[in-house]
Design an enzyme around this catalytic site. Structure first.
Site, PDB file in Angstrom:
ATOM      1  CE  LYS A   1      -3.271  -0.302  -3.340  1.00 46.72           C
ATOM      2  NZ  LYS A   1      -3.138   0.833  -4.277  1.00 46.72           N
TER       3      LYS A   1
ATOM      4  CB  VAL B   1      -0.943  -0.006   1.232  1.00 47.30           C
ATOM      5  CG1 VAL B   1      -0.179   0.162   2.519  1.00 47.30           C
ATOM      6  CG2 VAL B   1      -2.029   1.043   1.116  1.00 47.30           C
TER       7      VAL B   1
ATOM      8  N   GLY C   1       5.261   5.450  -7.648  1.00 48.97           N
ATOM      9  CA  GLY C   1       5.265   4.590  -8.817  1.00 48.97           C
ATOM     10  C   GLY C   1       6.053   3.323  -8.570  1.00 48.97           C
TER      11      GLY C   1
ATOM     12  CG  ASP D   1      -5.626  -1.503  -6.015  1.00 51.58           C
ATOM     13  OD1 ASP D   1      -4.669  -2.292  -5.890  1.00 51.58           O
ATOM     14  OD2 ASP D   1      -5.556  -0.296  -5.717  1.00 51.58           O
TER      15      ASP D   1
END
Length: 295
Positions: free
Chosen positions: A174, A102, A271, A170
């Site tokens: 998380k 995460v 990223g 997604d």
């Protein structure tokens, strides 16, 4: 040491792999690879399966069974079986880290574990899915949802199946893993009250934009009368809202506690590089914890 991949095959070198390893035929199974690769830490980075966390869950258990410490960037196992994996590692005297599951490796779990002793996490609020933000930003410019997904793919941030981002899976994974680790919730992504952004249209986003509003996919958890309640929602909010200010690949997590009030972690333009760093930092933390010494 070794590397096992789905496309390039497997590579091994007992003395340590070079930066550009030579790959040969793939090991017949992960178990075969783990038996051959001489390593102390296994890094598990297969793609997300929000349904049951497999095959990553089995990979991690196999590594523990062979006495290997584990770091992972895969949300599925933590979202589905964190307590069991934690206990298996503890019983085997092994370390288990997952910072990159995460916030692109930004400090969340290590921050709480190391810097917030004695606190109780009462809940959290997060902007945790980058693809949904890219898509929303595209639709606010009059582009289609598919245009936004293509831009997110160009940036390399979508899940292997982009519907996991759009439908909120997604974010639900998380949310579940954060609740499991920080609040001992024992929930799965299927337990998260989930509603993604699939119903949004460019027309609706332009209408909101003209009214000074926008939409953000927000992950929330809190302690309720019946236990920990979790949800993921595409929430309408003012453009001036703190949550609305998190754009592009940036992510924000606010952790609500009893003794420290609300503390947060912000990752700006995260990223793949940051995710990789999270795995590296976990490996370093394990090395320090078990007392590795340089030769």
């Amino acid at each position: 040491m070794g590397i096992h991949t789905a496309r390039h095959g497997s590579a091994y070198d007992d003395e340590g792999l070079p930066p550009d390893p030579q790959f040969g035929p793939a090991a017949a199974s992960v178990d075969e690879f783990l038996d051959r690769a001489k390593c102390e830490i296994v890094a598990e980075i297969t793609t997300l399966n929000p349904t049951d966390g497999e095959p990553a869950l089995s990979h991690i258990r196999s590594a523990f069974a062979r006495g290997r410490h584990v770091v992972t960037a895969n949300k599925g196992p933590i979202a589905h079986a964190y307590a069991a994996l934690r206990d298996q590692a503890k019983q085997a005297g092994l370390e288990f880290r997952f910072e990159s599951t995460v916030m692109d490796g930004g400090p969340v779990f290590n921050m709480v574990r190391k810097n917030l002793p004695g606190i109780k996490v009462l809940g959290f609020t997060g902007i945790l899915n980058s693809t949904s933000k890219i898509v929303i930003e595209a639709m606010r410019e009059g582009k289609s949802m598919q245009d936004g997904i293509q831009e997110a793919r160009r940036l390399g941030i979508t899940e292997a199946d982009a519907s996991y981002d759009i439908d909120g899976w997604d974010a639900a994974a998380k949310t579940a893993l954060l609740a499991n680790v920080l609040m001992d919730a024992r929930v799965t992504p299927q337990d998260v009250d989930r509603r993604g952004i699939s119903r949004l249209t460019p027309e609706r986003m332009l209408e909101l934009k003209n009214a000074g509003k926008t939409v953000s996919l927000v992950s929330r958890a809190r302690i309720g009368s019946s236990g920990v309640r979790t949800r993921v929602r595409a929430e309408v909010m003012n453009e001036s809202d703190l949550l609305a200010s998190i754009e592009g690949t940036s992510n924000l997590l606010l952790i609500h506690t009893d003794l420290m009030g609300t503390v947060g972690t912000l990752v700006i333009k995260g990223g793949v590089q940051q995710t990789a760093y999270g795995l590296f930092s976990d490996a370093v933390d394990i090395a320090e914890t078990i007392g590795w010494k340089e030769d």
